[in-house]
Write an enzyme that holds these catalytic residues in place. Structure first.
Site, mmCIF file in Angstrom:
data_model
loop_
_atom_site.group_PDB
_atom_site.id
_atom_site.type_symbol
_atom_site.label_atom_id
_atom_site.label_comp_id
_atom_site.label_asym_id
_atom_site.label_seq_id
_atom_site.Cartn_x
_atom_site.Cartn_y
_atom_site.Cartn_z
ATOM 1 N N ARG A 24 -13.187 -1.788 3.399
ATOM 2 C CA ARG A 24 -14.362 -2.637 3.625
ATOM 3 C C ARG A 24 -15.659 -1.904 3.317
ATOM 4 O O ARG A 24 -16.588 -2.480 2.735
ATOM 5 C CB ARG A 24 -14.346 -3.167 5.066
ATOM 6 N N SER A 155 -2.827 -14.567 5.934
ATOM 7 C CA SER A 155 -3.446 -13.240 5.935
ATOM 8 C C SER A 155 -4.964 -13.355 5.978
ATOM 9 O O SER A 155 -5.567 -14.110 5.204
ATOM 10 C CB SER A 155 -3.022 -12.470 4.684
ATOM 11 N N ASP A 296 0.987 -5.363 11.719
ATOM 12 C CA ASP A 296 1.277 -4.004 11.263
ATOM 13 C C ASP A 296 1.882 -3.127 12.351
ATOM 14 O O ASP A 296 2.459 -2.075 12.062
ATOM 15 C CB ASP A 296 0.004 -3.339 10.711
ATOM 16 N N LYS A 323 5.293 -8.507 3.836
ATOM 17 C CA LYS A 323 4.539 -7.275 3.626
ATOM 18 C C LYS A 323 5.161 -6.522 2.434
ATOM 19 O O LYS A 323 5.763 -7.121 1.559
ATOM 20 C CB LYS A 323 4.562 -6.434 4.901
ATOM 21 N N ARG A 327 9.707 -6.538 6.760
ATOM 22 C CA ARG A 327 9.719 -5.500 7.785
ATOM 23 C C ARG A 327 10.592 -5.863 8.975
ATOM 24 O O ARG A 327 11.131 -4.973 9.647
ATOM 25 C CB ARG A 327 8.286 -5.196 8.248
#
Length: 416
Positions: A24, A155, A296, A323, A327
C-alpha cells in the site's frame, strides 16, 4: 527439500515488515507527484512484482526512495508473478491511462478469480482475456468516475484497487457494496495509507464516496512489523518456549493482529512489554474461530488447534480455497499425515486437539508460503522429524523465515 527435527525455538526476533502495508505504501508513493521515502519495505517476491509493475506505469523506485508520477504506459506487459495483491491492486490503476497493457502471471495466479473486475469493466472498457478467462489479461482505460457496485464478501483487494484509482479520475465516484464487507482490516489499512497521502474517502453505510481529481501528497513513512508473519512465531511460543516478537505496532490496524485475541481466547499467555510482544508457553483449549475476516491466519490456527485441549471449529474458511493453494485441503492433508484428527464440513473444519503430531513424513508445501511456514511450526513440536518438499516458497512473504527459525535454535537440514 529440508528436514526439520523437532526442537522448540526460543529467544527474540525482529518480525518481518508488513506485506500488506508495504504494497500500500509503495503504490501510494508511486501515485504521488513528488519524492517519498518509505523505509522498511518488505523484501519479498510479491513486493518485487509490485515495484516492477509500478515502474512499468511510470514510477521510479530506488530502494526506499520512490519518485511518483502521473500514470503512463512505460512497458506493454506487467508481470504480477504469483502476487494476487499486485494483480488486483494494479488493474484499475493501469486503467487510468488510455493505452492497452497486458497483465501476466505464473503459478496459481492465472487461475485466481478476477470476476469482480470482469463484471465491472468488461462491457464498458477494453478488458479482454487472451486465454480462456485466465491470464494474460489486456486492459485499457481511461477509467471514468461512476457508481461501482461489487460484493463485500470477496477479496478486499478489489475494493483497494478501486480506492486507489478512483480519486485520480475526473468526477466523483461511489463504491457500493452489495453484501456485507469481509476482510475489514485490510480495507482499514488502505484507508489509513490513503489518508496519510492526502486522499479523502468518505465511508458510507454500504460503501465509500470518493471525490475525483484528488492529488496524492508525497511523504516519509516506516513500514511496521507484519502480524500475518508474526502469527507463526506466536504459535511457536504458545506450544514451545518463550519468544519475544519485536517490531509489532500494538495499535496496528492490521486485521491479522486478531491472532492475539484468538490466542488469548484459547488460553494463551501473551503481553506487550517495552521490548515487544512476549509469548509464553500455554495450556491451550479448543474454541470456535471465524475466518471470514482473517483468512491468512487459517493454516497456523489449524496447527494451534492440534495442540489445544478439546475440539476447535474453524468456520467460514471458503476463501482459503482460492489462495496460492487450496489452503484448507492442503493443511488437512499435511496435518492428517502427521496424525491429526480433522473433519472437513463444507467450508469448515473440526479439529480434535491434543493429537500429538507424529512425523516421519514428507509434507508438500503446495507452492504456498503459508503452508510451508505452518507445516514447519507443526514439525517443530512433533514426535519425529518431518520433511518439507520446497522451503523456498517462503520468499513470497517471509524470505528470512527459515534463517530466523535456525537462529532461534530450530533444527533444519537442507537436503539436495
Amino acid at each position: 527439500m529440508i528436514k526439520i527435527t523437532p526442537k522448540d525455538i526460543e529467544g527474540s526476533i525482529e518480525i518481518v515488515s508488513s506485506k500488506s502495508l508495504s504494497h500500500r505504501y509503495v503504490i501510494a508513493a508511486s501515485l504521488a507527484l513528488g519524492k517519498s521515502k518509505i523505509e522498511n519495505i518488505l523484501d519479498s517476491d510479491d513486493l518485487v512484482a509490485t515495484k516492477n509493475a509500478l515502474e512499468a506505469l511510470g514510477a521510479k523506485i530506488d530502494e526506499s526512495i520512490i519518485q511518483g508520477s502521473k500514470i503512463k504506459k512505460v512497458h506493454d506487459i506487467i508481470d504480477a508473478h504469483e502476487s494476487g495483491s499486485t494483480l488486483r491492486f494494479l488493474i484499475p490503476i493501469a486503467m487510468l491511462q488510455d493505452e492497452p497493457i497486458q497483465f501476466i502471471g505464473k503459478g496459481k495466479l492465472p487461475e485466481r478469480p478476477l470476476n469482480v473486475y470482469q463484471d465491472l469493466f468488461e462491457n464498458t472498457y477494453h478488458y479482454k482475456y487472451l486465454s480462456n478467462k485466465e491470464l494474460p489479461l489486456e486492459v485499457k482505460g481511461p477509467l471514468k468516475s461512476g457508481v461501482y457496485k461489487l460484493p463485500g464478501n470477496v477479496s478486499s483487494q478489489f475494493i483497494t484497487g478501486l480506492l486507489y484509482a478512483l480519486p485520480l479520475v475526473q468526477g466523483d465516484s461511489k463504491i457500493i457494496l452489495t453484501t456485507p464487507l469481509e476482510s475489514r482490516g485490510y480495507v482499514d489499512l488502505t484507508l489509513q495509507v490513503l489518508r496519510q497521502f492526502g486522499i479523502k474517502i468518505e465511508e458510507l453505510e454500504n460503501g465509500f464516496s470518493i471525490k475525483g481529481s484528488q492529488t496524492y501528497q508525497p511523504g516519509n513513512y516506516y513500514v511496521e512489523g507484519d502480524y500475518s508473519g508474526a502469527a507463526f512465531f506466536v504459535a511457536a511460543g504458545l506450544i514451545g518456549k518463550p519468544l519475544l516478537l519485536k517490531g509489532l505496532n500494538p495499535d496496528s490496524l492490521q486485521g491479522d493482529k486478531t491472532i492475539i485475541d484468538i490466542a488469548k481466547q484459547m488460553g494463551g499467555k501473551l503481553e506487550f512489554t517495552n521490548e515487544g510482544l512476549m509469548v509464553y508457553p500455554s495450556n491451550l483449549k479448543g474454541v470456535e474461530i471465524d475466518l471470514s475476516q482473517i483468512p491468512d491466519l487459517g493454516p497456523i490456527l489449524m496447527v494451534l488447534a492440534c495442540y489445544a485441549e478439546g475440539k476447535t471449529l474453524i468456520k467460514n474458511a471458503e476463501r482459503l480455497r482460492i489462495k496460492e493453494s487450496d489452503r484448507l485441503e492442503a493443511m488437512v492433508e499435511n496435518l492428517t499425515k502427521m496424525g491429526a484428527k480433522m473433519t472437513v464440513i463444507n467450508d469448515s473444519v473440526l479439529i480434535e486437539g491434543k493429537c500429538f503430531l507424529n512425523g516421519d513424513v514428507t509434507l508438500k508445501t503446495f507452492g504456498d508460503h503459508r503452508i510451508a511456514m505452518a507445516s514447519a511450526i507443526a514439525g517443530m513440536h512433533a514426535k519425529n522429524p518431518i520433511y518439507l518438499d520446497d522451503e523456498k516458497v517462503v520468499s513470497k512473504s517471509y524470505p528470512t523465515f527459515f534463517k530466523e527459525y535456525v537462529r532461534l535454535g530450530g533444527l533444519v537440514e537442507w537436503i539436495k
